[in-house]
Design an enzyme around this catalytic site. Structure first.
Site, short mmCIF file in Angstrom:
data_model
loop_
_atom_site.label_atom_id
_atom_site.label_comp_id
_atom_site.label_asym_id
_atom_site.label_seq_id
_atom_site.Cartn_x
_atom_site.Cartn_y
_atom_site.Cartn_z
N THR A 159 152.57 45.77 33.33
CA THR A 159 152.49 44.92 34.52
C THR A 159 152.49 45.80 35.76
OG1 THR A 159 153.44 42.97 35.60
CG2 THR A 159 155.02 44.53 34.66
N ASN A 160 152.69 45.24 36.92
CA ASN A 160 152.72 46.03 38.16
C ASN A 160 153.89 45.55 39.01
OD1 ASN A 160 151.73 43.82 39.96
ND2 ASN A 160 149.98 43.97 38.58
N ARG A 161 154.04 46.14 40.20
CA ARG A 161 155.27 45.91 40.97
C ARG A 161 155.20 44.68 41.88
NH1 ARG A 161 156.57 51.32 43.77
NH2 ARG A 161 158.37 50.11 44.48
N SER A 162 154.16 43.88 41.78
CA SER A 162 154.08 42.70 42.64
C SER A 162 155.22 41.72 42.31
CB SER A 162 152.73 42.01 42.43
OG SER A 162 152.76 40.76 43.05
N ALA B 140 148.47 40.10 42.08
CA ALA B 140 148.00 41.44 41.72
C ALA B 140 147.53 41.36 40.27
CB ALA B 140 149.12 42.45 41.88
#
Ligand code: CTP
Length: 395
Positions: free
Chosen positions: A205-208, A271
């Site tokens: 995943t990502n940091r959004s 994101a």
């Protein structure tokens, strides 16, 4: 415009108090009944006679020297709107903490009416995390904020923190007292970072955090829109929104693309992953002698499809989270994806983007205009984006 509307105008002790005189006059000119409430500090900057003469009734300053034994409850109950202009760091802090230590803070806690807070202070104070966190708390509770502008401050300094223009403040008051400038709009907002499965227990995943998307949904609702929120995160759902929970980029595409034509505006704040795991394992990958290699495959960029299939009149908004060449990269995406607007974020800057309650963006339009929004709450950024959405539709 404001006929029959009762507004409490709270003035606190900052040099910008002199501009509240103009706000008072304009609100009265627009037809409002204005009850001025000054703090002790405000009186050091502007005389009570000025506000008594321009307002619709004499100035009040104290909980105790009023003929009415409970002036705050009556002011709060009768108000259609409370405007705090200027709002100092002290007022914002007391209000966020629920401390009622003067007539204005007591009125703010006693009212059920919408509240519009117009901060003004020196840049260092404005950027202090305490002030920003207090404002974010207020915004989460539904308080509206007109962010300060950049410009000349008291003492000759230049920076963010100058009170917004009185015309902008009055316009925000009119908007809050009207039916809502997004009444009749159907808006879809996507929020959060997508999650791509590696196996049944692990994801990429990502940091959004999804906070900017939620702020957009909340402000659009407050401004009268019907809102669908397609989200990967479990933040508190905004009251009144249709919430669709998704995880992966493919889920998000399936939730949005088939019904895209229903919406007057689509705001892709999510994101969305650019890569997914080529073949997710259907069982948990166990530790072994070798370290697994995960092969990635590209996801489908469905914002490009939305841009191609965009119905006439629909406003399509993308986000560009960048760490370098922010504006050039964003402008290229705006064109390549046939967007009406793109919101560019420099996510490497302090206090900006992922996980923060604050953000600073530049909004680029298809016809080449650029509007910068200096570091402020995600709700204030949301309002600026929604203003640009309305402007894009009427262009
Ligand atoms: N987006 C999308 N589908 C994808 C990837 C991105 O709809 N598979 C949308 C995002 O929601 C965002 C916009 O496209 O509104 C820009 O996303 P971003 O990842 O910044 O752009 P990319 O085109 O993927 O470019 P890059 O990752 O190379 O910067």
């Amino acid at each position: 415009m404001l006929q029959g509307k009762r507004i409490v105008l709270g003035v606190t002790g900052g040099i910008a108090a002199y501009k509240a005189v103009e706000v008072c006059r304009r609100l009265v000119d627009a037809g409002a009944h204005v009850s001025p409430v000054l703090t002790e500090g405000a009186e050091r900057f502007v005389g009570r006679t000025t506000f008594s003469a321009l307002g619709s009734e004499p100035v009040r300053t104290s909980l105790f020297d009023d003929p009415d034994p409970i002036p705050h409850t009556h002011l709060g109950q009768q108000a259609d709107l409370v405007v705090v202009c200027p709002a100092t760091a002290r007022l914002i802090g007391s209000y966020a903490a629920g401390i009622s230590d003067d007539l204005l803070t007591a009125t703010l806690l006693a009212t059920r009416a919408p509240v519009l807070v117009c901060p003004a202070m020196h840049t260092e104070m404005w950027e202090h995390p305490a002030v920003q966190e207090n404002l974010a708390t207020l915004a989460r509770r539904g308080v509206h904020v007109v962010p300060p502008e950049e410009g000349r401050l008291a003492g000759g300094d230049v920076g963010a923190g100058r009170l917004a223009d009185p015309a902008v403040i009055v316009e925000a008051a009119v908007r809050l007292l009207g039916p809502g400038d997004l009444a009749g709009w159907k808006i879809l907002v996507s929020a959060g970072g997508t999650r791509e499965a590696i196996d049944p227990v692990r994801v990429i995943t990502n940091r959004s955090s999804g906070k900017q998307g939620y702020a957009l949904a909340e402000q659009a609702l407050r401004r009268g829109a019907e809102v669908t929120l397609v989200t990967t995160v479990g933040l508190r759902p905004p009251a009144g929104a249709e919430v669709v929970a998704v995880a992966s980029a493919a889920d998000m595409e399936a939730a949005i693309v088939p019904r895209a034509a229903e919406f007057d505006a689509i705001i892709m704040a999510a994101a969305v992953a650019d890569f997914r795991v080529a073949s997710p394992a259907d069982h948990k990958i166990k530790k072994g002698a070798t370290v697994p290699v995960i092969e990635l495959a590209p996801t489908h960029d469905f914002l490009v499809d939305l841009g191609r299939a965009k119905p006439v009149g629909q406003v399509l908004v993308g986000f560009a989270a960048e760490t370098e060449n922010v504006l050039d990269n964003a402008a290229a995406k705006l064109e390549r994806k046939h967007l009406d607007l793109i919101v560019a974020n420099d996510v490497a800057a302090p206090g900006v983007g992922f996980e923060h309650d604050t953000n600073a963006v530049t909004i680029l339009t298809a016809d080449g205009t650029r509007r910068s929004v200096a570091l402020t709450t995600k709700h204030a950024v949301a309002d600026a984006v929604l203003d640009a959405v309305i402007a894009a539709r009427t262009r």
